[in-house]
Motif scaffolding. Structure first.
Motif, PDB file in Angstrom:
ATOM      1  N   ARG A  52       0.825  -1.200   0.000  1.00  0.00           N
ATOM      2  CA  ARG A  52       0.000   0.000   0.000  1.00  0.00           C
ATOM      3  C   ARG A  52       0.860   1.251   0.000  1.00  0.00           C
ATOM      4  O   ARG A  52       1.892   1.302   0.665  1.00  0.00           O
ATOM      5  CB  ARG A  52      -0.914   0.006   1.232  1.00  0.00           C
ATOM      6  N   GLY A  53       0.393   2.273  -0.729  1.00  0.00           N
ATOM      7  CA  GLY A  53       1.072   3.551  -0.679  1.00  0.00           C
ATOM      8  C   GLY A  53       1.468   4.110  -2.020  1.00  0.00           C
ATOM      9  O   GLY A  53       1.973   5.228  -2.093  1.00  0.00           O
TER      10      GLY A  53
ATOM     11  N   LEU B  99      -3.249   2.895  -6.636  1.00  0.00           N
ATOM     12  CA  LEU B  99      -4.351   2.028  -6.224  1.00  0.00           C
ATOM     13  C   LEU B  99      -4.619   0.922  -7.239  1.00  0.00           C
ATOM     14  O   LEU B  99      -4.790  -0.246  -6.883  1.00  0.00           O
ATOM     15  CB  LEU B  99      -5.619   2.860  -6.015  1.00  0.00           C
TER      16      LEU B  99
ATOM     17  N   HIS C 106      -3.204  -2.715  -7.481  1.00  0.00           N
ATOM     18  CA  HIS C 106      -3.635  -3.764  -6.561  1.00  0.00           C
ATOM     19  C   HIS C 106      -4.819  -4.561  -7.108  1.00  0.00           C
ATOM     20  O   HIS C 106      -5.425  -5.338  -6.365  1.00  0.00           O
ATOM     21  CB  HIS C 106      -3.985  -3.142  -5.208  1.00  0.00           C
TER      22      HIS C 106
ATOM     23  N   ARG D 184      -4.427  10.570  -8.144  1.00  0.00           N
ATOM     24  CA  ARG D 184      -3.424  10.994  -7.165  1.00  0.00           C
ATOM     25  C   ARG D 184      -3.006  12.422  -7.481  1.00  0.00           C
ATOM     26  O   ARG D 184      -2.663  12.737  -8.618  1.00  0.00           O
ATOM     27  CB  ARG D 184      -2.225  10.044  -7.245  1.00  0.00           C
TER      28      ARG D 184
ATOM     29  N   ASP E 297       1.882   7.718  -0.513  1.00  0.00           N
ATOM     30  CA  ASP E 297       0.694   8.527  -0.747  1.00  0.00           C
ATOM     31  C   ASP E 297       0.295   9.222   0.562  1.00  0.00           C
ATOM     32  O   ASP E 297       0.187   8.570   1.599  1.00  0.00           O
ATOM     33  CB  ASP E 297      -0.420   7.577  -1.220  1.00  0.00           C
TER      34      ASP E 297
ATOM     35  N   LEU F 224      -2.230   7.456   2.825  1.00  0.00           N
ATOM     36  CA  LEU F 224      -2.036   6.122   3.377  1.00  0.00           C
ATOM     37  C   LEU F 224      -2.299   6.066   4.880  1.00  0.00           C
ATOM     38  O   LEU F 224      -2.971   5.151   5.364  1.00  0.00           O
ATOM     39  CB  LEU F 224      -0.628   5.611   3.059  1.00  0.00           C
TER      40      LEU F 224
ATOM     41  N   VAL G 262      -5.752   5.464   6.783  1.00  0.00           N
ATOM     42  CA  VAL G 262      -6.398   4.184   7.122  1.00  0.00           C
ATOM     43  C   VAL G 262      -6.757   4.146   8.597  1.00  0.00           C
ATOM     44  O   VAL G 262      -7.735   3.500   9.000  1.00  0.00           O
ATOM     45  CB  VAL G 262      -5.519   2.971   6.744  1.00  0.00           C
TER      46      VAL G 262
ATOM     47  N   ARG H 142      -9.220   8.622  -0.980  1.00  0.00           N
ATOM     48  CA  ARG H 142      -8.096   7.710  -1.188  1.00  0.00           C
ATOM     49  C   ARG H 142      -7.706   7.009   0.118  1.00  0.00           C
ATOM     50  O   ARG H 142      -7.302   5.845   0.114  1.00  0.00           O
ATOM     51  CB  ARG H 142      -6.894   8.447  -1.779  1.00  0.00           C
TER      52      ARG H 142
ATOM     53  N   TRP I   3      -7.371   2.886   0.593  1.00  0.00           N
ATOM     54  CA  TRP I   3      -6.283   2.098   1.170  1.00  0.00           C
ATOM     55  C   TRP I   3      -6.776   1.258   2.347  1.00  0.00           C
ATOM     56  O   TRP I   3      -6.346   0.109   2.536  1.00  0.00           O
ATOM     57  CB  TRP I   3      -5.132   3.006   1.619  1.00  0.00           C
TER      58      TRP I   3
ATOM     59  N   GLU J 132      -8.578  -1.727   0.794  1.00  0.00           N
ATOM     60  CA  GLU J 132      -7.643  -2.727   0.256  1.00  0.00           C
ATOM     61  C   GLU J 132      -7.081  -3.595   1.360  1.00  0.00           C
ATOM     62  O   GLU J 132      -6.973  -4.821   1.219  1.00  0.00           O
ATOM     63  CB  GLU J 132      -6.518  -2.001  -0.499  1.00  0.00           C
ATOM     64  N   GLN J 133      -6.745  -2.987   2.487  1.00  0.00           N
ATOM     65  CA  GLN J 133      -6.181  -3.739   3.602  1.00  0.00           C
ATOM     66  C   GLN J 133      -7.242  -4.617   4.256  1.00  0.00           C
ATOM     67  O   GLN J 133      -7.008  -5.801   4.524  1.00  0.00           O
ATOM     68  CB  GLN J 133      -5.583  -2.781   4.629  1.00  0.00           C
TER      69      GLN J 133
END
Length: 296
Positions: free
Chosen positions: A149-150, A153, A156, A188, A224, A227, A230, A257, A261, A264-265
């Motif tokens: 991550r970071g 996007l 992934h 971004r 990013d 990040l 989160v 954004r 993230w 995604e996690q």
């Protein structure tokens, strides 16, 4: 938790610590109960902890990772307004354990899994101050160069496709696919800033309802700016989440954004740890519920 996980017993850990660091032979060696997924952790007396990576790796490569993490942790410690562990020593492979390992300072406090700060505006203010301090360090020309991550996007997509496939029967996958299809397109705009990279409950300590310290600092690096947001979704409820957003002056795109993230996690946590680490799996579900609630 992992098919290839190393079995680090208390006896093995104590033998390695006492053989390689005789100055600590008088200290009690005690395993730490943890929901962590990367290291087995042992207290060394009252002021130190030893961390043994769980996933097998080439010893030379593992040492390079630990050395890089130690440098990152030391850099973060200089910037953080809150307590963080500081690197103390690196251990060598030995009987019963084939990889290098690390020793760092021990911090008091209760991890946020066990002392939920989600309703605390004061904790949100502290968390925002921590993120702002890291952002203020400056990257010194460094840029995100990893695969986790970071970065971008949309890079992934393959991982997310696996997560969706593995989550059939566990989650409302069709709804989650639609959400990812929107998240992955978010552009971004901001340049990289320095980031902790993994602000989850197991990496945050609570003391008296405030932020008492931050763990797992070896991933400190450029990423990013969204990040570290989160933490807004893994750690906070709606009111404190708004406090953090205002304190960091997040615009709409950066905030979205940050959601992406966290999404995604969380998607990976639910299925991967469904049986091996129910606490982490439940955290992923809770984060997804918060994200879905914010999208309604």
């Amino acid at each position: 938790m992992h098919d290839d996980q190393a079995d680090v017993t208390a006896h093995v850990a104590a033998t390695l610590i006492r053989d390689q660091f005789p100055q600590w032979r008088g200290k009690a060696i005690r395993p730490v109960a943890s929901t962590g997924t990367v290291h087995a952790v042992f207290r060394v007396g009252d002021d130190l902890s030893a961390r043994f990576p769980l996933r097998p790796a080439d010893a030379a490569e593992a040492l390079a990772v630990l050395e890089r993490e130690a440098r990152a942790s030391a850099e973060l410690a200089r910037a953080s307004p809150f307590p963080v562990p500081e690197p103390v020593a690196l251990g060598r492979p030995g009987p019963g354990y084939p990889m290098p390992w690390s020793v760092q300072t021990w911090l008091p406090g209760t991890v946020a899994f066990d002392a939920d700060p989600s309703g605390s505006d004061a904790f949100a203010e502290d968390l925002a101050a921590f993120v702002a301090a890291l952002r203020g360090v400056g990257t010194r020309g460094r840029r995100f160069g990893g695969e986790n991550r970071g970065g971008v996007l949309a890079h992934h997509d393959d991982w997310m496709a696996k997560c969706f496939a593995e989550s059939e029967g566990l989650l409302d996958v069709d709804r989650l696919r639609r959400l990812w299809s929107r998240f992955r397109e978010l552009p971004r705009t901001g340049a990289d800033v320095m980031s902790h990279g993994d602000l989850i409950p197991g990496n945050v300590l609570v003391l008296g309802g405030r932020l008492g310290g931050v763990l797992d600092t070896g991933g400190f690096g450029p990423a990013d700016p969204a990040l570290d947001l989160v933490g807004a979704w893994h750690l906070l409820g709606p009111g404190p989440r708004d406090v953090l957003r205002r304190r960091l002056a997040c615009d709409e795109l950066e905030w979205e954004r940050g959601k992406a993230w966290a999404f995604e996690q969380a998607m990976g946590l639910v299925w991967y740890y469904a049986e091996s680490n129910p606490t982490m799996s439940a955290m992923g579900r809770r984060t997804l519920d918060r994200l879905l609630g914010s999208a309604e």
